[in-house]
Design an enzyme around this catalytic site. Structure first.
Site, PDB file in Angstrom:
ATOM      1  N   CYS A  68       0.881  -1.264  -0.043  1.00 55.03           N
ATOM      2  CA  CYS A  68      -0.174   0.112  -0.052  1.00 55.03           C
ATOM      3  C   CYS A  68       0.847   1.143  -0.208  1.00 55.03           C
ATOM      4  CB  CYS A  68      -0.905   0.105   0.996  1.00 55.03           C
ATOM      5  SG  CYS A  68      -0.078   0.144   2.592  1.00 55.03           S
TER       6      CYS A  68
ATOM      7  N   ASP B 294       2.133   2.761   2.680  1.00 57.42           N
ATOM      8  CA  ASP B 294       2.146   3.514   3.797  1.00 57.42           C
ATOM      9  C   ASP B 294       3.483   3.217   4.674  1.00 57.42           C
ATOM     10  OD1 ASP B 294      -0.359   4.185   2.999  1.00 57.42           O
ATOM     11  OD2 ASP B 294      -1.544   2.974   4.271  1.00 57.42           O
TER      12      ASP B 294
ATOM     13  N   CYS C 127      -2.944   5.221   5.760  1.00 57.07           N
ATOM     14  CA  CYS C 127      -4.572   5.163   5.879  1.00 57.07           C
ATOM     15  C   CYS C 127      -4.980   5.478   7.343  1.00 57.07           C
ATOM     16  CB  CYS C 127      -4.920   4.026   5.272  1.00 57.07           C
ATOM     17  SG  CYS C 127      -4.599   2.492   6.580  1.00 57.07           S
TER      18      CYS C 127
ATOM     19  N   CYS D  16      -2.759  -3.137   8.691  1.00 58.19           N
ATOM     20  CA  CYS D  16      -2.326  -1.670   9.175  1.00 58.19           C
ATOM     21  C   CYS D  16      -1.750  -1.719  10.370  1.00 58.19           C
ATOM     22  CB  CYS D  16      -3.397  -0.931   8.839  1.00 58.19           C
ATOM     23  SG  CYS D  16      -4.303  -1.007   7.538  1.00 58.19           S
TER      24      CYS D  16
HETATM   25 FE1  FES Z   1      -1.560   0.625   3.997  1.00 55.83          FE
HETATM   26 FE2  FES Z   1      -3.556   0.814   5.963  1.00 55.83          FE
HETATM   27  S1  FES Z   1      -3.696   0.339   3.997  1.00 55.83           S
HETATM   28  S2  FES Z   1      -1.298   0.715   6.088  1.00 55.83           S
END
Ligand code: FES
Length: 145
Positions: A35, A37, A60, A104
């Site tokens: 993702c 992140d 997110c 996450c």
């Molecule tokens: Fe990447 Fe939540 S979608 S940490």
């Protein structure tokens, strides 16, 4: 039923412990390649106790809520206790995360671990390497909430 618990929404809207600790004793940064992140955790440690903790998360809402809750769970705690914090415990403290958002919470567990490892290495403290397995991107992704 709402997708996200009230606790998740609360920690997302009013995250605790956001920011940096400029003279941190340990810093851990991890990311999720899927993702994109990124989570960074700063620790201030005295006599084996986490005196202060802050985080910066580029990610997110679930990652922000997980960071916030995880920092609350380890603040004032001994390092030995922080090392046992699992992503599942973080998700449970948030009254659950949707199954596809469990990864996450993994970031929070891994960032704390990375920050503690950084603390040990910076200060030349011997540690048990088996407590720091390589991050596993797929960990808990299929975990039920
Ligand atoms: Fe990447 Fe939540 S979608 S940490």
């Amino acid at each position: 039923m709402a997708l996200y618990s009230e606790k998740v929404m609360d920690h997302f809207r009013n995250p605790r412990n956001v920011g940096e600790i400029p003279d941190a004793d340990g810093v851990g940064e991890v990311g999720n390649a899927r993702c994109g992140d990124i989570m960074k955790i700063y620790l201030k440690i005295k006599d084996g106790i986490i005196e202060d903790v802050k985080f910066n998360t580029f990610g997110c809402g679930s990652a922000i809520a997980s960071s916030s809750m995880a920092t609350e769970l380890i603040k004032g705690k001994p390092l030995s206790e922080a090392l046992t914090l699992t992503n599942k415990a973080v998700a449970e403290a948030l009254d659950g995360l949707p199954a596809h958002k469990m990864h996450c919470s993994v970031l929070a567990e891994e960032a704390i671990r990375a920050a503690i490892k950084d603390y040990y290495e910076r200060h030349g403290i011997a540690y048990d390497k088996s407590q720091f397995p390589e991050p596993d991107e797929d960990k808990e992704i299929h975990e039920e909430n």
